[in-house]
Scaffold this motif. Structure first.
Motif, PDB file in Angstrom:
ATOM      1  N   SER A  29     -25.378  -7.016   0.164  1.00 44.35           N
ATOM      2  CA  SER A  29     -24.542  -5.881  -0.259  1.00 44.35           C
ATOM      3  C   SER A  29     -23.133  -6.329  -0.602  1.00 44.35           C
ATOM      4  O   SER A  29     -22.560  -7.221   0.037  1.00 44.35           O
ATOM      5  N   THR A  30     -22.554  -5.682  -1.592  1.00 41.86           N
ATOM      6  CA  THR A  30     -21.117  -5.764  -1.867  1.00 41.86           C
ATOM      7  C   THR A  30     -20.533  -4.383  -1.622  1.00 41.86           C
ATOM      8  O   THR A  30     -20.989  -3.399  -2.206  1.00 41.86           O
ATOM      9  N   VAL A  31     -19.528  -4.322  -0.760  1.00 40.56           N
ATOM     10  CA  VAL A  31     -18.874  -3.051  -0.465  1.00 40.56           C
ATOM     11  C   VAL A  31     -17.418  -3.128  -0.928  1.00 40.56           C
ATOM     12  O   VAL A  31     -16.698  -4.066  -0.594  1.00 40.56           O
ATOM     13  N   PHE A  32     -17.027  -2.124  -1.718  1.00 40.76           N
ATOM     14  CA  PHE A  32     -15.681  -2.069  -2.267  1.00 40.76           C
ATOM     15  C   PHE A  32     -14.761  -1.303  -1.334  1.00 40.76           C
ATOM     16  O   PHE A  32     -15.027  -0.142  -1.013  1.00 40.76           O
ATOM     17  N   VAL A  33     -13.712  -1.969  -0.895  1.00 39.74           N
ATOM     18  CA  VAL A  33     -12.717  -1.358  -0.009  1.00 39.74           C
ATOM     19  C   VAL A  33     -11.406  -1.416  -0.786  1.00 39.74           C
ATOM     20  O   VAL A  33     -10.610  -2.339  -0.615  1.00 39.74           O
ATOM     21  N   GLU A  34     -11.198  -0.418  -1.658  1.00 36.38           N
ATOM     22  CA  GLU A  34     -10.131  -0.522  -2.638  1.00 36.38           C
ATOM     23  C   GLU A  34      -9.385   0.783  -2.879  1.00 36.38           C
ATOM     24  O   GLU A  34      -8.709   0.932  -3.884  1.00 36.38           O
ATOM     25  N   GLY A  35      -9.512   1.699  -1.938  1.00 38.68           N
ATOM     26  CA  GLY A  35      -8.745   2.924  -2.011  1.00 38.68           C
ATOM     27  C   GLY A  35      -9.034   3.805  -3.209  1.00 38.68           C
ATOM     28  O   GLY A  35      -8.250   4.672  -3.570  1.00 38.68           O
ATOM     29  N   GLY A  36     -10.189   3.547  -3.847  1.00 37.35           N
ATOM     30  CA  GLY A  36     -10.529   4.287  -5.058  1.00 37.35           C
ATOM     31  C   GLY A  36      -9.981   3.655  -6.317  1.00 37.35           C
ATOM     32  O   GLY A  36     -10.020   4.254  -7.400  1.00 37.35           O
ATOM     33  N   GLY A  37      -9.492   2.418  -6.205  1.00 35.41           N
ATOM     34  CA  GLY A  37      -8.888   1.745  -7.347  1.00 35.41           C
ATOM     35  C   GLY A  37      -9.839   1.510  -8.500  1.00 35.41           C
ATOM     36  O   GLY A  37      -9.401   1.418  -9.654  1.00 35.41           O
ATOM     37  N   ALA A  38     -11.119   1.436  -8.211  1.00 31.33           N
ATOM     38  CA  ALA A  38     -12.110   1.237  -9.280  1.00 31.33           C
ATOM     39  C   ALA A  38     -12.321   2.504 -10.094  1.00 31.33           C
ATOM     40  O   ALA A  38     -12.977   2.466 -11.143  1.00 31.33           O
ATOM     41  N   LEU A  39     -11.754   3.619  -9.638  1.00 28.03           N
ATOM     42  CA  LEU A  39     -11.969   4.902 -10.304  1.00 28.03           C
ATOM     43  C   LEU A  39     -10.838   5.270 -11.242  1.00 28.03           C
ATOM     44  O   LEU A  39     -10.979   6.215 -12.033  1.00 28.03           O
ATOM     45  N   VAL A  40      -9.719   4.589 -11.138  1.00 24.58           N
ATOM     46  CA  VAL A  40      -8.544   4.990 -11.912  1.00 24.58           C
ATOM     47  C   VAL A  40      -8.088   3.878 -12.852  1.00 24.58           C
ATOM     48  O   VAL A  40      -8.512   2.746 -12.749  1.00 24.58           O
ATOM     49  N   LEU A  60      -2.751   5.357  -0.404  1.00 26.54           N
ATOM     50  CA  LEU A  60      -2.096   4.265   0.302  1.00 26.54           C
ATOM     51  C   LEU A  60      -2.640   2.936  -0.189  1.00 26.54           C
ATOM     52  O   LEU A  60      -3.712   2.862  -0.791  1.00 26.54           O
ATOM     53  N   VAL A  61      -1.878   1.884   0.080  1.00 27.68           N
ATOM     54  CA  VAL A  61      -2.285   0.525  -0.244  1.00 27.68           C
ATOM     55  C   VAL A  61      -2.957  -0.079   0.988  1.00 27.68           C
ATOM     56  O   VAL A  61      -2.609   0.240   2.127  1.00 27.68           O
ATOM     57  N   GLY A  62      -3.941  -0.942   0.748  1.00 28.91           N
ATOM     58  CA  GLY A  62      -4.714  -1.492   1.845  1.00 28.91           C
ATOM     59  C   GLY A  62      -3.943  -2.452   2.730  1.00 28.91           C
ATOM     60  O   GLY A  62      -2.964  -3.083   2.320  1.00 28.91           O
ATOM     61  N   LEU A  63      -4.405  -2.566   3.952  1.00 30.87           N
ATOM     62  CA  LEU A  63      -3.901  -3.538   4.919  1.00 30.87           C
ATOM     63  C   LEU A  63      -5.058  -4.444   5.337  1.00 30.87           C
ATOM     64  O   LEU A  63      -6.230  -4.050   5.224  1.00 30.87           O
ATOM     65  N   PRO A  64      -4.775  -5.653   5.825  1.00 33.85           N
ATOM     66  CA  PRO A  64      -5.857  -6.532   6.257  1.00 33.85           C
ATOM     67  C   PRO A  64      -6.816  -5.883   7.246  1.00 33.85           C
ATOM     68  O   PRO A  64      -8.026  -6.136   7.205  1.00 33.85           O
ATOM     69  N   MET A  84       6.461  -1.783  -5.988  1.00 33.00           N
ATOM     70  CA  MET A  84       5.100  -2.054  -6.438  1.00 33.00           C
ATOM     71  C   MET A  84       4.084  -1.353  -5.550  1.00 33.00           C
ATOM     72  O   MET A  84       3.163  -0.691  -6.042  1.00 33.00           O
ATOM     73  N   PHE A  85       4.252  -1.481  -4.238  1.00 35.19           N
ATOM     74  CA  PHE A  85       3.306  -0.865  -3.313  1.00 35.19           C
ATOM     75  C   PHE A  85       3.382   0.662  -3.365  1.00 35.19           C
ATOM     76  O   PHE A  85       2.355   1.342  -3.328  1.00 35.19           O
ATOM     77  N   ASP A  86       4.612   1.204  -3.466  1.00 35.45           N
ATOM     78  CA  ASP A  86       4.756   2.660  -3.540  1.00 35.45           C
ATOM     79  C   ASP A  86       4.108   3.194  -4.811  1.00 35.45           C
ATOM     80  O   ASP A  86       3.425   4.235  -4.793  1.00 35.45           O
ATOM     81  N   GLY A  87       4.301   2.474  -5.929  1.00 36.45           N
ATOM     82  CA  GLY A  87       3.706   2.906  -7.182  1.00 36.45           C
ATOM     83  C   GLY A  87       2.195   2.860  -7.144  1.00 36.45           C
ATOM     84  O   GLY A  87       1.512   3.768  -7.636  1.00 36.45           O
ATOM     85  N   ALA A  88       1.656   1.801  -6.538  1.00 34.49           N
ATOM     86  CA  ALA A  88       0.198   1.683  -6.427  1.00 34.49           C
ATOM     87  C   ALA A  88      -0.373   2.777  -5.551  1.00 34.49           C
ATOM     88  O   ALA A  88      -1.418   3.367  -5.862  1.00 34.49           O
ATOM     89  N   VAL A 114     -17.419  -8.487   0.818  1.00 33.79           N
ATOM     90  CA  VAL A 114     -16.450  -7.401   0.833  1.00 33.79           C
ATOM     91  C   VAL A 114     -15.538  -7.592  -0.378  1.00 33.79           C
ATOM     92  O   VAL A 114     -15.098  -8.693  -0.680  1.00 33.79           O
ATOM     93  N   SER A 115     -15.293  -6.490  -1.096  1.00 34.51           N
ATOM     94  CA  SER A 115     -14.528  -6.543  -2.340  1.00 34.51           C
ATOM     95  C   SER A 115     -13.283  -5.669  -2.209  1.00 34.51           C
ATOM     96  O   SER A 115     -13.347  -4.452  -2.415  1.00 34.51           O
ATOM     97  N   PRO A 116     -12.139  -6.270  -1.885  1.00 37.03           N
ATOM     98  CA  PRO A 116     -10.925  -5.480  -1.674  1.00 37.03           C
ATOM     99  C   PRO A 116     -10.227  -5.121  -2.974  1.00 37.03           C
ATOM    100  O   PRO A 116     -10.425  -5.734  -4.029  1.00 37.03           O
ATOM    101  N   GLY A 117      -9.359  -4.122  -2.870  1.00 35.49           N
ATOM    102  CA  GLY A 117      -8.395  -3.831  -3.914  1.00 35.49           C
ATOM    103  C   GLY A 117      -7.066  -4.458  -3.538  1.00 35.49           C
ATOM    104  O   GLY A 117      -7.021  -5.536  -2.943  1.00 35.49           O
ATOM    105  N   LEU A 118      -5.962  -3.787  -3.871  1.00 32.19           N
ATOM    106  CA  LEU A 118      -4.637  -4.293  -3.520  1.00 32.19           C
ATOM    107  C   LEU A 118      -4.431  -4.195  -2.009  1.00 32.19           C
ATOM    108  O   LEU A 118      -4.599  -3.131  -1.414  1.00 32.19           O
ATOM    109  N   VAL A 119      -4.094  -5.325  -1.401  1.00 30.90           N
ATOM    110  CA  VAL A 119      -3.907  -5.396   0.046  1.00 30.90           C
ATOM    111  C   VAL A 119      -2.555  -6.044   0.331  1.00 30.90           C
ATOM    112  O   VAL A 119      -2.213  -7.073  -0.264  1.00 30.90           O
ATOM    113  N   LYS A 120      -1.788  -5.449   1.213  1.00 32.74           N
ATOM    114  CA  LYS A 120      -0.487  -6.005   1.595  1.00 32.74           C
ATOM    115  C   LYS A 120      -0.704  -7.250   2.453  1.00 32.74           C
ATOM    116  O   LYS A 120      -1.086  -7.159   3.621  1.00 32.74           O
ATOM    117  N   THR A 121      -0.458  -8.405   1.891  1.00 29.65           N
ATOM    118  CA  THR A 121      -0.567  -9.664   2.614  1.00 29.65           C
ATOM    119  C   THR A 121       0.651 -10.525   2.307  1.00 29.65           C
ATOM    120  O   THR A 121       1.489 -10.181   1.470  1.00 29.65           O
TER     121      THR A 121
END
Length: 236
Positions: free
Chosen positions: A225-236, A202-206, A190-194, A169-176
């Motif tokens: 498989s690698t699955v990207f869970v990144e809110g579309g971050g790889a697109l921008v 929205l920003v990811g949660l665990p 930072m989170f609001d801007g992201a 699993v390949s996450p993007g920005l996650v609030k931890t």
């Protein structure tokens, strides 16, 4: 395709993404063991989970300790790993010592775990990378390289370990808790801007990452498989 009565070991399970995976698996009826190199953090996490999980002190940097644990505990149905500690900086600013330590923790830690893990036939091993593997940014080349290496390792292990399934699993920005050192207003900004930049809004949660981790465990048709869970971050 269920986790009820299945056994799960979560490396890095005392906080962040690993804790989210542990909690989600418990809610699905799994028997969960959380592991971290800090006994104090493990005990605190077990308490947060109201004693529903058991805890063990394990360090992915300790190959002998990993082997001893699996020899004693026997095979698990599923193993999940998000344990890592890395420093990130530009190549010419990050010391070689810190660069080597980053690879040793995240990449070689997963490699050591994979070598030692005992998993029942039809079970799964899930690794955690990060979307910088495909969406590099200045100042984080080391992290992108480590993540890409983990995703390549995943594909090779899926062939070697079959019929045990191996995914990533390949996450993007996650609030931890990793961001708790930031001042409150700075963290919120930072989170609001992201969130404003991400297509998902929205920003990811665990728990968002946990949804995919549990899918890897319960879907017998997913491996390599690698699955990207990144809110579309790889697109921008």
């Amino acid at each position: 395709m269920r986790l009820e009565n299945k056994t799960l070991l979560v490396l890095g399970g005392s906080s962040g993404i690993g804790f989210g995976v542990a909690r989600a698996a418990l809610d699905e009826g799994a028997t969960v063991t959380i592991a971290s190199r800090s006994a104090e953090n493990v005990a605190a996490a077990v308490d947060r989970l109201e004693g529903r999980a058991t805890g063990v002190t394990l360090d992915t940097g300790d190959a002998a300790g990993l082997e001893a644990h699996f020899d004693a505990a026997g095979p698990y149905d599923h193993v999940f790993c998000s344990a890592a500690r890395t420093k990130v900086a530009a190549v010419r600013e990050l010391s070689l010592e810190d660069a080597y330590a980053a690879f040793n923790s995240k990449f070689w830690g997963a490699y050591r775990l994979a070598r030692a893990a005992k998993i029942r036939e039809g079970g799964s091993l899930t690794l955690t990378s990060g979307f910088l593997s495909i969406r590099p940014k200045p100042g984080a080349a080391i992290q992108g390289a480590i993540n890409a290496g983990l995703e390549g390792l995943t594909r090779g292990l899926a062939l070697e370990f079959a019929p045990v399934r191996v995914n990533c699993v390949s996450p993007g920005l996650v609030k931890t808790e990793m961001y708790d050192t930031l001042e409150g207003d700075g963290r919120k900004a930072m989170f609001d801007g992201a969130a404003q930049k991400l297509p998902a809004g929205l920003v990811g949660l665990p728990e968002h990452i946990a949804i995919q981790a549990l899918a890897f465990m319960t879907n017998p048709y997913m491996t390599g498989s690698t699955v990207f869970v990144e809110g579309g971050g790889a697109l921008v």
